[in-house]
Design an enzyme around this catalytic site. Structure first.
Site, PDB file in Angstrom:
ATOM      1  N   ASP A 180     -21.329 -19.438  30.218  1.00 45.28           N
ATOM      2  CA  ASP A 180     -20.504 -19.792  29.063  1.00 45.28           C
ATOM      3  C   ASP A 180     -20.247 -21.292  28.982  1.00 45.28           C
ATOM      4  O   ASP A 180     -20.329 -21.892  27.905  1.00 45.28           O
ATOM      5  CB  ASP A 180     -19.157 -19.058  29.121  1.00 45.28           C
ATOM      6  N   ASP A 193     -16.634 -18.898  33.149  1.00 48.69           N
ATOM      7  CA  ASP A 193     -16.956 -17.697  32.388  1.00 48.69           C
ATOM      8  C   ASP A 193     -15.694 -17.239  31.664  1.00 48.69           C
ATOM      9  O   ASP A 193     -14.652 -17.025  32.300  1.00 48.69           O
ATOM     10  CB  ASP A 193     -17.467 -16.597  33.328  1.00 48.69           C
ATOM     11  N   LYS A 195     -13.592 -14.413  29.674  1.00 57.07           N
ATOM     12  CA  LYS A 195     -13.535 -12.960  29.577  1.00 57.07           C
ATOM     13  C   LYS A 195     -12.378 -12.558  28.676  1.00 57.07           C
ATOM     14  O   LYS A 195     -11.264 -13.066  28.819  1.00 57.07           O
ATOM     15  CB  LYS A 195     -13.336 -12.327  30.960  1.00 57.07           C
TER      16      LYS A 195
END
Length: 297
Positions: A180, A193, A195
């Site tokens: 990401d 990352d 989420k």
């Protein structure tokens, strides 16, 4: 190591979309690095076509090597939700959440690109990147705006953004994935990352396989520091950022190099299990239909 960077558009939604096809075309014209094709099978398995062959995605490996306990817990939760909402509505709700998660990632990608280039000020709240009321339901827009409020509170601790939505490849271990973000965080280069979650995950043990996923990206980046322009003596962390639809401040879990290495070793074990399963499937397609089947460790 190879990277395929997405061409990012820093345009407001009301005119951004008309340029998207041109941007995608422009992004394929960059000779270095070449864009990589992502193959998705009918069963949802994702692979990357790389110069060195077709490599499985990190998420596919993790999904197909869940432990018996993880599978049992997931199935129990699924049945409970189906009892509450019914199978059809539950399936629709899950599809909607996946779509909102994908949209959240896309919005953050564009927002970060615009912030980094100075197109929008640091005070921008990102709401201009959310689809208009006529394009999405109010419920979806509310969730997207909530996730952005949650994300907005992480921005002050992020430094320069190095990569956004970059394909990383580990040629030695033969896997690939899309990270990401890579940015500076508290003076340390960090693999990040994002989420989205309906439930609070303020403890790392509540994040299931997420640490293994970000560690896999971390390992791919470090597999060739020269290609990634990472000094040999530089530490690299990983970070999970859990975003919430009600705007609750994101939970941030930082993994230092030692924690990254420990999770990367677990990831390698899962990758070995996946590869053994693939070899068994190639030699005997019926082998994996046996619920007792599990690759030898």
């Amino acid at each position: 190591l190879s990277f395929s960077l997405l061409m990012l558009g820093c345009m407001r939604p009301f005119w951004r979309r008309s340029f998207m096809s041109a941007l995608r075309l422009a992004s394929t014209k960059s000779p270095e690095p070449a864009a990589l094709a992502t193959a998705v099978g009918a069963d949802g398995r994702r692979f990357y076509d790389t110069p060195h062959g077709r490599f499985p995605s990190v998420t596919t490996v993790l999904q197909e090597t869940r432990s018996a306990g993880q599978k049992f817990a997931l199935e129990r939760w699924r049945r409970k939700m189906q009892e509450v909402h019914g199978p059809v509505l539950h399936a629709e709700m899950m599809e909607l959440q996946r779509d909102i998660g994908s949209q959240t990632h896309s919005i953050i990608r564009d927002w970060l690109a615009c912030l980094s280039s100075g197109v929008v000020p640091a005070s921008d709240d990102g709401s201009a990147f959310v689809p208009s009321p006529g394009e999405e339901s109010e419920t979806t827009r509310a969730d997207l705006l909530g996730y952005l409020r949650s994300f907005r509170q992480v921005l002050p601790v992020l430094g320069d953004v190095v990569l956004v939505e970059a394909v990383v490849i580990h040629n030695g271990l033969k896997y690939a994935g899309t990270v990401d973000c890579v940015a500076w965080h508290n003076g340390v280069l960090t693999v990040i990352d994002w989420k989205t979650s309906q439930q609070r995950r303020n403890k790392l043990r509540q994040c299931y396989d997420y640490p293994l996923q970000v560690a896999a990206y971390w390992g791919a980046l470090l597999a060739d520091r020269d290609a990634a322009n990472i000094p040999m003596d530089a530490d690299v962390n990983a970070m999970l950022v859990i975003l919430y639809p009600d705007g609750h401040p994101a939970d941030v879990h930082v993994l230092d190099p030692a924690a990254c290495q420990a999770n990367f070793e677990q990831w390698q074990q899962r990758l070995r299990e996946f590869n053994e399963r693939e070899e068994a499937l190639a030699s005997n397609p019926l082998a994996v239909l046996d619920p007792r089947y599990r690759p030898a460790s």
